[in-house]
Design a protein around this motif. Sequence first.
Motif, PDB file in Angstrom:
ATOM      1  N   GLU A  43      15.782 -11.472   7.332  1.00  8.76           N
ATOM      2  CA  GLU A  43      15.250 -13.598   7.905  1.00  8.76           C
ATOM      3  C   GLU A  43      16.063 -14.437   7.601  1.00  8.76           C
ATOM      4  O   GLU A  43      15.698 -15.623   7.173  1.00  8.76           O
ATOM      5  CB  GLU A  43      14.070 -13.451   7.655  1.00  8.76           C
ATOM      6  N   ASN A  44      17.193 -13.899   7.586  1.00  7.51           N
ATOM      7  CA  ASN A  44      18.680 -15.266   7.078  1.00  7.51           C
ATOM      8  C   ASN A  44      20.434 -14.279   7.515  1.00  7.51           C
ATOM      9  O   ASN A  44      19.912 -12.926   7.805  1.00  7.51           O
ATOM     10  CB  ASN A  44      18.493 -15.363   5.716  1.00  7.51           C
ATOM     11  N   MET A  45      20.583 -15.225   7.123  1.00  7.31           N
ATOM     12  CA  MET A  45      22.384 -14.868   7.000  1.00  7.31           C
ATOM     13  C   MET A  45      23.515 -15.582   6.714  1.00  7.31           C
ATOM     14  O   MET A  45      24.672 -15.965   6.452  1.00  7.31           O
ATOM     15  CB  MET A  45      22.397 -15.390   9.255  1.00  7.31           C
ATOM     16  N   ASP A  46      22.733 -15.460   5.319  1.00  4.62           N
ATOM     17  CA  ASP A  46      23.385 -14.778   4.207  1.00  4.62           C
ATOM     18  C   ASP A  46      24.690 -14.967   3.472  1.00  4.62           C
ATOM     19  O   ASP A  46      25.515 -15.793   2.834  1.00  4.62           O
ATOM     20  CB  ASP A  46      22.483 -15.756   2.719  1.00  4.62           C
ATOM     21  N   TYR A  47      24.673 -13.467   4.381  1.00  3.02           N
ATOM     22  CA  TYR A  47      25.909 -13.403   4.122  1.00  3.02           C
ATOM     23  C   TYR A  47      27.564 -14.242   4.581  1.00  3.02           C
ATOM     24  O   TYR A  47      28.570 -13.433   4.793  1.00  3.02           O
ATOM     25  CB  TYR A  47      25.592 -11.681   4.887  1.00  3.02           C
ATOM     26  N   LEU A  48      26.907 -15.116   5.642  1.00  2.00           N
ATOM     27  CA  LEU A  48      28.200 -15.753   5.837  1.00  2.00           C
ATOM     28  C   LEU A  48      28.598 -16.711   4.657  1.00  2.00           C
ATOM     29  O   LEU A  48      29.508 -17.069   4.989  1.00  2.00           O
ATOM     30  CB  LEU A  48      27.762 -16.429   6.910  1.00  2.00           C
ATOM     31  N   HIS A  49      27.387 -17.236   3.330  1.00  2.00           N
ATOM     32  CA  HIS A  49      27.386 -18.162   3.207  1.00  2.00           C
ATOM     33  C   HIS A  49      28.202 -17.474   1.503  1.00  2.00           C
ATOM     34  O   HIS A  49      29.440 -18.232   0.832  1.00  2.00           O
ATOM     35  CB  HIS A  49      26.544 -18.766   3.346  1.00  2.00           C
ATOM     36  N   HIS A  60      18.298 -10.739  -1.791  1.00  2.00           N
ATOM     37  CA  HIS A  60      18.273 -11.289  -0.967  1.00  2.00           C
ATOM     38  C   HIS A  60      18.564 -12.490  -0.010  1.00  2.00           C
ATOM     39  O   HIS A  60      18.670 -12.584   1.678  1.00  2.00           O
ATOM     40  CB  HIS A  60      17.543 -10.533  -0.009  1.00  2.00           C
ATOM     41  N   ARG A  61      19.320 -13.221  -0.210  1.00  4.17           N
ATOM     42  CA  ARG A  61      19.342 -15.068  -0.437  1.00  4.17           C
ATOM     43  C   ARG A  61      20.089 -15.869  -0.733  1.00  4.17           C
ATOM     44  O   ARG A  61      20.140 -15.233  -2.596  1.00  4.17           O
ATOM     45  CB  ARG A  61      18.127 -15.650  -0.302  1.00  4.17           C
TER      46      ARG A  61
END
Length: 64
Positions: A43-49, A60-61
Motif C-alpha cells: 500500500e505504498n510507492m516508497d520504492y520511488l523514494h 516495506h516503508r
Amino acid sequence: KWGTDMFEFDVESGKIVPCGIGKDIKECLDEGYFCTAWVIANENMDYLHCPEKLSWEGKHRCSD
C-alpha cells in the motif's frame, strides 16, 4: 510511466495477477511494470523514494 502511474497485471490460469510478485525491488525500478504487486501488498510507492532500504523480506516503508 510504468511503476508510477501505469501498472501491469497478467492473466494466469484464468486469474488476474499483479506483476512483480516475488521480484526484487531493483527489478521494479529497472523495469517499472514489476511494481504492481509491491503497491498492492504494501500500500505504498516508497520504492520511488528509498529503494535501497526496501525488500519483500525486510522493510516495506521508508519510515520503517
